[in-house]
Design a protein around this motif. Structure first.
Motif, PDB file in Angstrom:
ATOM      1  N   ILE A  61     -39.470 -91.641 -48.923  1.00  0.00           N
ATOM      2  CA  ILE A  61     -39.357 -91.077 -47.920  1.00  0.00           C
ATOM      3  C   ILE A  61     -40.495 -89.983 -48.755  1.00  0.00           C
ATOM      4  O   ILE A  61     -39.817 -88.977 -49.343  1.00  0.00           O
ATOM      5  CB  ILE A  61     -38.064 -90.149 -47.022  1.00  0.00           C
ATOM      6  CG1 ILE A  61     -37.371 -91.072 -47.062  1.00  0.00           C
ATOM      7  CG2 ILE A  61     -38.283 -88.837 -46.372  1.00  0.00           C
ATOM      8  CD1 ILE A  61     -36.425 -91.601 -46.261  1.00  0.00           C
ATOM      9  N   THR A  62     -41.563 -89.024 -47.960  1.00  0.00           N
ATOM     10  CA  THR A  62     -42.301 -88.170 -49.171  1.00  0.00           C
ATOM     11  C   THR A  62     -42.588 -86.464 -48.273  1.00  0.00           C
ATOM     12  O   THR A  62     -42.040 -87.023 -47.129  1.00  0.00           O
ATOM     13  CB  THR A  62     -43.445 -88.458 -49.577  1.00  0.00           C
ATOM     14  OG1 THR A  62     -44.276 -88.839 -48.046  1.00  0.00           O
ATOM     15  CG2 THR A  62     -43.422 -89.377 -50.395  1.00  0.00           C
ATOM     16  N   TYR A  63     -42.208 -85.143 -48.518  1.00  0.00           N
ATOM     17  CA  TYR A  63     -42.179 -84.662 -48.190  1.00  0.00           C
ATOM     18  C   TYR A  63     -43.548 -83.469 -49.049  1.00  0.00           C
ATOM     19  O   TYR A  63     -43.530 -83.500 -49.915  1.00  0.00           O
ATOM     20  CB  TYR A  63     -40.991 -83.897 -48.228  1.00  0.00           C
ATOM     21  CG  TYR A  63     -41.556 -82.636 -47.678  1.00  0.00           C
ATOM     22  CD1 TYR A  63     -41.333 -81.874 -46.379  1.00  0.00           C
ATOM     23  CD2 TYR A  63     -41.549 -81.004 -48.245  1.00  0.00           C
ATOM     24  CE1 TYR A  63     -41.698 -80.546 -45.480  1.00  0.00           C
ATOM     25  CE2 TYR A  63     -41.156 -79.854 -48.020  1.00  0.00           C
ATOM     26  CZ  TYR A  63     -41.349 -79.893 -46.075  1.00  0.00           C
ATOM     27  OH  TYR A  63     -41.208 -78.610 -45.910  1.00  0.00           O
ATOM     28  N   TYR A  64     -43.701 -82.489 -48.150  1.00  0.00           N
ATOM     29  CA  TYR A  64     -45.254 -82.349 -48.636  1.00  0.00           C
ATOM     30  C   TYR A  64     -45.409 -80.612 -48.154  1.00  0.00           C
ATOM     31  O   TYR A  64     -45.332 -80.654 -46.968  1.00  0.00           O
ATOM     32  CB  TYR A  64     -46.466 -82.393 -47.954  1.00  0.00           C
ATOM     33  CG  TYR A  64     -47.782 -81.503 -48.939  1.00  0.00           C
ATOM     34  CD1 TYR A  64     -48.135 -81.502 -50.282  1.00  0.00           C
ATOM     35  CD2 TYR A  64     -48.732 -81.137 -48.137  1.00  0.00           C
ATOM     36  CE1 TYR A  64     -49.796 -80.822 -50.839  1.00  0.00           C
ATOM     37  CE2 TYR A  64     -50.053 -79.897 -48.128  1.00  0.00           C
ATOM     38  CZ  TYR A  64     -49.836 -80.009 -49.740  1.00  0.00           C
ATOM     39  OH  TYR A  64     -50.955 -79.015 -49.918  1.00  0.00           O
ATOM     40  N   SER A  65     -45.245 -79.957 -48.414  1.00  0.00           N
ATOM     41  CA  SER A  65     -45.184 -78.081 -48.467  1.00  0.00           C
ATOM     42  C   SER A  65     -46.374 -77.817 -48.873  1.00  0.00           C
ATOM     43  O   SER A  65     -46.208 -77.498 -50.232  1.00  0.00           O
ATOM     44  CB  SER A  65     -43.932 -77.625 -49.298  1.00  0.00           C
ATOM     45  OG  SER A  65     -43.655 -75.698 -49.081  1.00  0.00           O
TER      46      SER A  65
END
Length: 72
Positions: A61-65
């Motif tokens: 799972i990845t997240y980009y802010s």
């Protein structure tokens, strides 16, 4: 070696991913990042690449802010 995500230092802050290799059968993920890290005296490091290797990974799972909230 880090055993949890909390053990990984904020080394990847503003890093650019340069390679990603996923082996579904071996459940391994290898990520390469070009980082902004420097030597203690502030000089650049010849090879600033950081390798992140995950073994036994079943899901990623990845997240980009983004820096700007208007960026999609």
């Amino acid at each position: 070696m880090a055993s949890t995500m909390k053990d990984i230092p904020p080394l990847l802050h503003d890093a650019r991913m340069s390679d990603c290799r996923w082996d579904h059968y071996l459940k391994t993920l290898h990520l390469c990042f070009q980082c902004l890290r420097r030597n203690l005296d502030g000089t650049t490091i010849e090879d600033s690449t950081v390798d992140l290797k995950l073994d036994g990974a079943e899901r990623i799972i990845t997240y980009y802010s983004p820096a700007n909230v208007s960026v999609k």
